[in-house]
Design an enzyme around this catalytic site. Structure first.
Site, PDB file in Angstrom:
ATOM      1  N   GLU A  30    -136.256  -6.370 -31.227  1.00  0.00           N
ATOM      2  CA  GLU A  30    -135.134  -7.062 -30.593  1.00  0.00           C
ATOM      3  C   GLU A  30    -135.479  -7.567 -29.201  1.00  0.00           C
ATOM      4  OE1 GLU A  30    -131.209  -5.281 -28.554  1.00  0.00           O
ATOM      5  OE2 GLU A  30    -131.396  -4.904 -30.702  1.00  0.00           O
ATOM      6  N   HIS A  40    -125.580   0.331 -44.383  1.00  0.00           N
ATOM      7  CA  HIS A  40    -124.538  -0.456 -43.736  1.00  0.00           C
ATOM      8  C   HIS A  40    -123.529  -1.001 -44.736  1.00  0.00           C
ATOM      9  CE1 HIS A  40    -127.603  -0.292 -40.583  1.00  0.00           C
ATOM     10  NE2 HIS A  40    -126.596  -0.408 -39.751  1.00  0.00           N
ATOM     11  N   HIS A  56    -138.710   5.039 -35.992  1.00  0.00           N
ATOM     12  CA  HIS A  56    -137.835   4.301 -36.910  1.00  0.00           C
ATOM     13  C   HIS A  56    -137.459   2.968 -36.303  1.00  0.00           C
ATOM     14  CE1 HIS A  56    -134.646   3.207 -39.625  1.00  0.00           C
ATOM     15  NE2 HIS A  56    -133.806   3.118 -38.607  1.00  0.00           N
ATOM     16  N   ARG A  68    -118.648  -2.076 -36.159  1.00  0.00           N
ATOM     17  CA  ARG A  68    -119.527  -1.162 -35.429  1.00  0.00           C
ATOM     18  C   ARG A  68    -119.630  -1.628 -33.979  1.00  0.00           C
ATOM     19  NH1 ARG A  68    -121.811   3.440 -33.742  1.00  0.00           N
ATOM     20  NH2 ARG A  68    -124.063   3.346 -33.489  1.00  0.00           N
TER      21      ARG A  68
END
Length: 764
Positions: free
Chosen positions: A617, A706, A653, A527
């Site tokens: 993050e 994933h 989300h 990805r």
């Protein structure tokens, strides 16, 4: 002393994404393991030669990975969880990819088998994902992969003597998770170190003299016992591997209160990040042993702007003049940057003149080394060009928009507040939406098939007209809306077939953004993303998603979500301008998204989802810095979201991050519904709700998107039952972990059908 140039790691993916193609061909059965491994060898050889030719004196090996370097370390030390039924010999490619992607398969008579993929989370505060090691109290380790030695010898055969890269033992343990009962993972260090000693001695026997040993956890707030663990680890490694010299490598921040620990280790070199933490240079130099080689991370390994080479020389020259042995390097591995600016022939010339990708950064380092070794006059022309580029960006009228700056500066607190609290909004939304218990939905995107990618490419090169392309996209949208109705999803999405990427799509329609054609960066596995470049003030010239939402809603009587990417995620998943604070740029983006939210509501949208996948993050690595970040990040979300009426339901989300320690900030976002990743961790993230009363509704992911593995109805029911141990049934939504863009329809259809069946089971 001669100043050398080192690279700590180079992009793995290939200039034309050769690794992605090879991986996906292998996974789909179009090629075999030998073909995949041959492609990998070619990519490594090309990367080594490229760095050498650019002027790098110290070139890394073992920085390449088929999937993830932390997973490579797990394979090296044989820490394979029992669920993968490893035979205990060498970790082969099948076991390796089972940990990365799961080993489920689909039969004609049933949908699901095998083990799920290992848990995945963000690598510090980057958008790179690593596979989380799992440790049990009785964990054993053994040398189970010779990859690091094999790749060192591979480079030697090509005439390149590399410095192998190895994730350090203490950081490896700290990045893992304890399973099978609570215990301190650092107690496993005495069992782990013999494997490191064995592999390092094998490297020494093969001819290696230096090893780059990464200990990035040294820039974190360390847990109790970590100082002693570092002291023990490196005392043993230095004692038991006398033929190897160790370059201890830290990055992503300042050593801070761990500086004494790092300087006290008996290593031969220390790398420090002088981009994220320039202030630590004086203390490092003052405290370092005279014989300690200092590797100075002077170029930004995580951003794309050209460096001010003269300013760097002003800082480094006194250290070199004092006789200190110095190596120049990027702040961290160049894994986080695109490969080569030269391929961006269509990029605006002014903006292009401000940029440097991985190749250009190595060249910049070589110029700095020549200036330090031979004097600035030896590279005067290049230094002057560097200064001119930096000055051009600083003074360009394209950077600043007074109207955007004024709007952001004059915002008052009411813009970041909803008219009513959630307790009053909720009944109004329920009356409007009339959803069942355990309402089902997806996160937003559906598979981007080869047919869709082919049409997008044809449109981009002018071979497919805009009218024909939009007709094609409407057909795709109509098809997926009909299918969602057939499988009885409660809240629908339009599939996002018109979108190339959740950030790029919006950035292409916002002022202040630039885009590339080939500047891919690895997010995980195969990805890759092309992060936008935010070079100037941000605004929204016109609506971006309203017409696609209006068309999709016209096809169904069920609620159709408006789908947007939030300001914090757009910021964190872009290469951001470095000439103003990040929070200023984020607020500008927030106002642009707010305009879109208001227009969607005016068009009739009852549910609007604003994804903030990257909120966690962006959290600073040190706890003391968290609150400042969370204050402006949450405010930015609220500015974007809260221009709507009480009856309009706002979703957000988040995925693949640890949220338990910032749950209060997530609650402060005041979203009506949040969906989060929980499938791989088996609802572990919901443990926080044992002590924290979350007021709103939540969709804990029950389907790991994933992995190609198709979960059974019973698996998802079990996850939902775990969720009801922490949350009330009327709070729960049922959804996948993330968008389905990267999956195939043959995986998505049965998985979503099973998910809907699981919701029905819970209702019953």
């Amino acid at each position: 002393m001669t100043v050398s140039v080192a690279t700590l790691g180079f992009p793995r993916i290939g200039a034309r994404r050769e690794l992605k193609i090879a991986l996906e061909n292998y996974w789909s059965g179009k090629s075999d393991a030998a073909t995949l491994l041959a492609t990998a060898r070619d990519l490594r050889a090309a990367a080594w030669a490229r760095q050498r030719d650019l002027g790098a004196d110290i070139i890394p090996s073992n920085d390449f990975s088929l999937y993830d370097h932390v997973l490579d370390t797990t394979a090296m030390v044989g820490a394979v969880p029992a669920i993968y039924e490893w035979d205990g010999d060498k970790v082969d490619i099948t076991t390796y990819f089972a940990m990365a992607r799961g080993n489920g398969h689909q039969h004609d008579t049933c949908n699901c088998a095998g083990a799920p993929a290992a848990e995945m989370t963000k690598w510090f505060d980057t958008n790179y994902h690593y596979l989380v090691p799992e440790f049990t109290p009785d964990q054993t380790f053994r040398l189970a992969s010779g990859k690091i030695v094999d790749e060192y010898l591979e480079a030697r055969k090509l005439g390149i003597d590399t410095r192998p890269v190895l994730l350090g033992p203490v950081s490896y343990l700290l990045l893992g998770k304890a399973r099978g009962g609570a215990f301190n993972v650092l107690t496993l260090l005495p069992r782990l170190l013999p494997v490191y000693v064995e592999v390092l001695n094998t490297l020494a026997a093969a001819g290696a003299t230096w090893v780059q040993i990464d200990e990035p956890c040294l820039v974190l707030d360390l847990p109790d016992g970590a100082d002693d663990a570092y002291a023990r680890a490196y005392a043993e490694l230095i004692r038991d591997v006398p033929a190897i010299r160790f370059m201890l490598t830290t990055y992503f921040g300042a050593l801070g209160d761990n500086l004494a620990t790092a300087l006290g280790l008996p290593v031969h070199g220390l790398h420090v990040d002088l981009v994220r933490a320039p202030e630590q240079l004086a203390d490092v130099v003052a405290g370092a042993r005279p014989d300690l080689v200092l590797s100075l991370g002077v170029l930004d390994g995580r951003n794309v702007w050209k460096a001010d080479l003269n300013a760097i020389l002003d800082r480094v020259e006194p250290i070199v003049a004092a006789g200190r042995k110095v190596i120049l390097a990027p702040s961290c591995s160049l894994l986080h940057t695109p490969i080569d600016l030269e391929r961006e022939t269509e990029l605006d010339a002014d903006i292009r003149s401000w940029l440097a990708f991985a190749v250009q950064k190595v060249a910049e380092l070589a110029v700095l080394a020549r200036a330090l070794n031979n004097g600035r006059d030896s590279v005067r022309q290049v230094l002057d060009a560097s200064s001119a580029a930096v000055a051009s960006r600083r003074t360009s009228p394209r950077i600043n928009n007074p109207a955007v700056q004024a709007r952001a500066a004059k915002a008052d607190a009411t813009l970041a507040r909803r008219a009513s609290p959630f307790s009053q909004r909720r009944p109004r939304q329920q009356a409007r939406l009339r959803l069942p218990a355990y309402p089902t939905t997806t996160i937003g995107s559906f598979p981007q098939t080869p047919e869709i990618r082919k049409a997008r490419a044809a449109h981009a090169r002018g071979a497919l007209s805009t009218e024909a392309y939009n007709t094609f996209l409407r057909e795709q949208t109509a098809r997926v809306v009909k299918w969602q109705e057939e499988v009885a999803l409660d809240v629908l999405v339009h599939g996002e077939f018109e979108r190339n990427d959740m950030v790029q799509y919006f950035g292409e329609q916002l002022a202040g953004f630039a885009f590339t054609r080939h500047a891919w960066v690895q997010s995980y596995g195969s990805r890759y993303v092309r992060p936008p470049i935010i070079y100037g003030d941000v605004s929204r010239p016109k609506p971006m998603t309203v017409e696609w939402w209006r068309y999709a809603q016209s096809l169904t009587s069920r609620p159709m979500k408006g789908m947007l990417t939030g300001p914090v995620t757009i910021l964190n998943w872009s290469f951001v301008r470095d000439d103003q604070p990040r929070n200023v740029t984020c607020r500008q983006i927030a106002f642009a998204i707010r305009d879109e939210v208001v227009d969607l509501e005016k068009a009739g949208a009852a549910i609007i989802q604003i994804d903030e996948a990257a909120l966690r993050e962006g959290l600073p690595l040190r706890h003391r810095d968290w609150q400042h970040y969370l204050d402006w990040a949450v405010e930015s979300f609220r500015i974007a979201a809260w221009g709507v009426a009480d009856a309009t339901q706002i979703h957000t989300h988040m995925c693949y991050s640890e949220f338990n320690d910032i749950i209060a900030a997530i609650a402060a976002m005041d979203a009506d519904v949040i969906s989060i990743e929980t499938a791989r961790s088996r609802m572990e993230l919901l443990e926080v709700f044992a002590d924290y009363h979350y007021p709103a509704e939540i969709g804990p992911g029950v389907y790991d998107i994933h992995s190609p593995r198709i979960p059974t109805v019973q698996e998802m029911v079990e996850l939902l039952k775990l969720a009801t141990e922490r949350l009330s049934a009327d709070q729960l939504w049922v959804n996948p972990d993330c968008g389905l863009k990267t999956r195939k329809w043959e995986e998505v259809r049965p998985a979503i059908e099973n998910m809907v069946a699981a919701a029905r089971t819970m209702r019953d």
